[in-house]
Enzyme design. Structure first.
Site, PDB file in Angstrom:
ATOM      1  N   ASP A  33       5.955   1.715   0.218  1.00  0.00           N
ATOM      2  CA  ASP A  33       4.800   1.378  -0.603  1.00  0.00           C
ATOM      3  C   ASP A  33       5.199   1.672  -2.048  1.00  0.00           C
ATOM      4  O   ASP A  33       6.246   2.267  -2.310  1.00  0.00           O
ATOM      5  CB  ASP A  33       3.554   2.172  -0.180  1.00  0.00           C
ATOM      6  CG  ASP A  33       2.274   1.527  -0.716  1.00  0.00           C
ATOM      7  OD1 ASP A  33       2.370   0.635  -1.588  1.00  0.00           O
ATOM      8  OD2 ASP A  33       1.174   1.908  -0.277  1.00  0.00           O
TER       9      ASP A  33
HETATM   10  C1  NOJ Z   1      -0.042   0.345  -3.166  1.00  0.00           C
HETATM   11  C2  NOJ Z   1      -0.914   0.073  -1.990  1.00  0.00           C
HETATM   12  O1  NOJ Z   1      -1.014   1.225  -1.204  1.00  0.00           O
HETATM   13  C3  NOJ Z   1      -0.434  -1.068  -1.110  1.00  0.00           C
HETATM   14  O2  NOJ Z   1      -1.424  -1.336  -0.165  1.00  0.00           O
HETATM   15  C4  NOJ Z   1      -0.125  -2.257  -1.941  1.00  0.00           C
HETATM   16  O3  NOJ Z   1       0.256  -3.329  -1.129  1.00  0.00           O
HETATM   17  C5  NOJ Z   1       0.977  -1.877  -2.895  1.00  0.00           C
HETATM   18  N1  NOJ Z   1       0.503  -0.821  -3.770  1.00  0.00           N
HETATM   19  C6  NOJ Z   1       1.455  -3.023  -3.740  1.00  0.00           C
HETATM   20  O4  NOJ Z   1       0.520  -3.325  -4.705  1.00  0.00           O
END
Ligand code: NOJ
Length: 740
Positions: A267
């Protein structure tokens, strides 16, 4: 675990004997020609905020595998040309974006989609979303989010499919089927993210292995079984180990046990987060922990680009570990057809197609839940209607969280819909918002609303939460209506006029008092572009409500986590408990009994999981459980459902079980099946479910000499079975029993 290990060895032996596929030949060939730097480049998902000149230089040098948040066929093609035509090996980029509940056309937030209990419709919405996104160059979405969420304080409850594993699994598979093959799905957040302590985002989670496997992992497996091409790590530490460094999750379970070849991406910065987590002293160590746990692509953190080559030179990382990761990345690109067709047509079809808008309207209709109706709904013709409240005309707020590309200009708000569709010149539609936004505390305009209310026949009070109050990092410690909305409801209710409360929110709210005050309550989770049209259709009876709660609604925040499939405890509170104000002063400690409840409220929720009303009524009859001939311990559970009202409508028929004894304590109800069925007025339909021993299996655990072993098994036991309209199962006369 031993059996699983043996199985995976056998499978890998088997695989090594099978002839190589075209895909493997292609990837092997490409990989054999790549330098270490080029391989590490593929593992880099570039932070969108980089200066564009630097970004483009990195692409030309082959140091980028995926770009992030670049939208538009022309822009994506321009960067793609650099990768394909100006790098040594011409490996295409994959353009990624958070396309979560729609791209231009916005559908209800996933929690709302789950309230539809209509997997076919959600699949269709995902398919149309993928088409709109792919037309603008996006080939990879970070969706579906399948974290089973039992705590409405957690803002990201909005992004998932609710509190139930079976329901979330069904939607995880449906959304994946819809997105692919146009764009790659990414099932997230692996794993256990939603169990954050206190419902506070990014917080620690403690989940025993059996609970992890029973509750949190199955939706991931369902998405992967449906073909999901990628998986995203989660931010949380799970039992002390953050996911990006969690070998048990990423290798033992995902690869060895599930045999998944989906690409695993971190993530946003979750790799470098290992430093603030306190797991690693610096980013270099974080890179080492991540590669050792087979985190394959690094989103945004640059820990692989900065440290992997050095770690290989120092012989702390074997280049073969890197090959394994790059293979996954190339495989996803191959399966997306990017090597053959790297570019997007610049003649893109227009978004907001008729089909997308119709689907968005239908999904918004089906995800609205009628929680109460004393007969005021559907509204009669020719009423003088007052629309009020902070959510009646909020084109942006009704879209919900995670909307990068939806345009509020295209939103149909409730006010738009009422004004557009009221062709009767005598119709009296008036709008006085009273509050400008959901957190507004300025009550000075209440007097104007009150005057307008006194002249109306019915008041439609649109309340709830703005979009910014739910989603990532938007957790709440208070689940009441924000701002002065509760005061506004007090004022409206004091007018004596019928009040229909329409909620638009990102989570279940504690609205017990307002439900008492209202004559009807229609609850929606932010409904997207067509929310207003859908609400108009429902309020005026052009559509019949059919949504069901995908989460339990608590009465007060102190009850959470509150979910239907809880354990009974050894001291359930069957009798109405003695609440705080009724305890006699000086009462001896043990004289009011010892059962499981709070002093301020019983354990009952405001609304149970699976609940929702209609404009008609349904009767459940002839519920039967019959053994399936020739298949030991398989049962057919059936029921005849009659639409006893005068409206054609859909009913969501739910199958629940409870295991009454066994190796471990089991939940008081578990959803094992559901079917949303349309039944014309006065007609009956029979719904049949098959119940298999596999469906009744759960994860067992034994500790031998401090070594833990888990396995999936079905106990020999007595089970209760219900077919019912909601998880209370109270309306069903008989409890049926089966003996395994
Ligand atoms: C953080 C988030 O937790 C995730 O769900 C998301 O896809 C990513 N950022 C990318 O933006």
């Amino acid at each position: 675990m031993v059996c699983i290990a043996v199985l995976s060895v056998m499978l890998s032996v088997l695989c090594s004997c099978t002839p190589q596929s075209e895909e493997d030949r292609f990837i092997d060939n490409l990989l054999s020609r790549m330098t270490l730097e080029e391989k590490i480049g593929q593992m880099n998902q570039l932070d969108p905020s980089w200066d564009s000149e630097v970004k483009e230089q990195l692409i030309r040098e082959g140091k980028v595998g995926s770009v992030f948040n670049i939208v538009g066929a022309e822009q994506v093609n321009r960067l793609q040309r650099m990768a394909v035509e100006q790098t040594r090996l011409g490996i295409p980029l994959v353009a990624a974006r958070d396309v979560i509940h729609g791209f231009r056309t916005i559908y209800p937030i996933p929690l709302g989609q789950a309230a539809s209990w209509n997997t076919g419709l959600v699949e269709q919405a995902a398919r149309l979303t993928a088409q709109e996104a792919a037309a603008e160059g996006i080939r990879w979405t970070f969706s579906p989010m399948v974290d089973v969420a039992r705590d409405p304080r957690w803002g990201r409850i909005a992004e998932g499919y609710g509190e139930d594993t079976y329901l979330a699994s069904a939607f995880a598979a449906a959304a994946t089927r819809g997105y692919q093959p146009s764009i790659a799905a990414c099932v997230k957040h692996f794993a256990g993210y939603s169990a954050s302590e206190g419902g506070r985002d990014y917080n620690t989670t403690w989940i025993p292995e059996t609970l992890l496997r029973d509750v949190y992992l199955p939706p991931f497996k369902a998405a992967l079984d449906a073909g999901a091409m990628s998986v995203m790590c989660s931010f949380n530490d799970l039992n002390g180990l953050p996911s990006s460094a969690n070998h048990h999750l990423n290798v033992d379970i995902l690869r060895d046990e599930w045999q998944s070849d989906a690409l695993l991406v971190s993530d946003w910065g979750s790799g470098s987060d290992l430093v603030p987590h306190g797991l690693c002293a610096d980013k270099k160590e974080a890179a080492l922990r991540c590669i050792n746990a087979r985190m394959e692509m690094d989103m945004q953190a640059n820990i692989y680009t900065d440290y992997l080559a050095e770690l290989v030179r120092e012989k702390k990382v074997d280049e073969k570990q890197i090959d394994v990761c790059v293979r996954s990345i190339l495989r996803m690109k191959y399966r997306l057809g990017l090597f053959e067709h790297p570019y997007v047509s610049e003649q893109k079809p227009a978004p907001y197609s008729e089909q997308a808008l119709v689907t968005a309207t239908q999904l918004a209709e089906e995800s609205a839940i009628l929680l109460k109706n004393n007969g005021i709904l559907p509204l009669r013709d020719n009423l003088r209607i007052l629309l009020c409240g902070p959510m009646a005309d909020q084109p942006k707020e009704q879209l919900g969280t995670w909307v990068f590309d939806g345009e509020p200009d295209h939103s149909v708000t409730p006010l738009n819909a009422f004004l557009t569709h009221t062709d009767n010149p005598d119709a009296h539609i008036r709008m006085v918002a009273g509050l400008s936004y959901s957190r507004d505390r300025n009550t000075t305009r209440f007097a104007e609303v009150e005057r307008a209310a006194r002249e109306a026949d019915v008041i439609l009070f649109f309340c709830g939460e703005e979009a910014i109050l739910s989603g990532e990092a938007r957790c709440r410690a208070d689940l009441n209506l924000p701002g002065a909305q509760a005061e506004m409801m007090d004022m409206l209710s004091a007018t004596g006029k019928p009040v229909v409360m329409v909620v638009m929110a990102g989570r279940p709210l504690t609205i017990g008092k307002q439900v008492e005050q209202a004559d009807a309550v229609l609850y929606t989770f932010h409904g997207g572009t067509m929310a207003g049209q859908a609400l108009y259709n429902l309020l005026t009876g052009k559509a019949v409500p059919s949504g069901r709660t995908p989460v339990t609604f608590p009465k007060m925040v102190g009850q959470v986590p509150l979910y239907y499939n809880r354990h009974n405890t050894g001291r359930p509170s069957y009798d109405p408990p003695m609440l705080i104000d009724s305890i006699p002063v000086g009462c001896p400690q043990f004289s009011i009994g010892q059962s499981s409840y709070w002093l301020e409220t019983p354990t009952e929720p405001l609304f149970p999981f699976g609940y929702g009303l209609s404009y008609t009524t349904f009767m459940y009859n002839d519920i039967e459980v019959l053994p399936v001939e020739g298949q030991a311990n398989h049962y057919t559970v059936s029921c005849c459902i009659t639409n006893t009202g005068d409206r054609d409508a859909s009913e969501t028929v739910q199958l629940y079980t409870r295991q009454l004894s066994g190796d471990l304590v089991r939940p008081i109800r578990e959803l094992k099946g559901f079917e949303k069925i349309h039944i014309p007025a006065g007609e009956s339909r029979t719904v049949r479910f098959t119940l298999t021993p596999e469906q009744l299996a759960y994860w067992h655990e034994r500790k031998d000499n401090c070594e833990s072993r888990v396995w999936l098994a079905t106990d020999t036991a007595l089970f209760q079975v219900w077919i019912a309209p909601d998880s209370r199962c109270a309306t069903v006369p008989d409890t049926l029993r089966i003996n395994l």
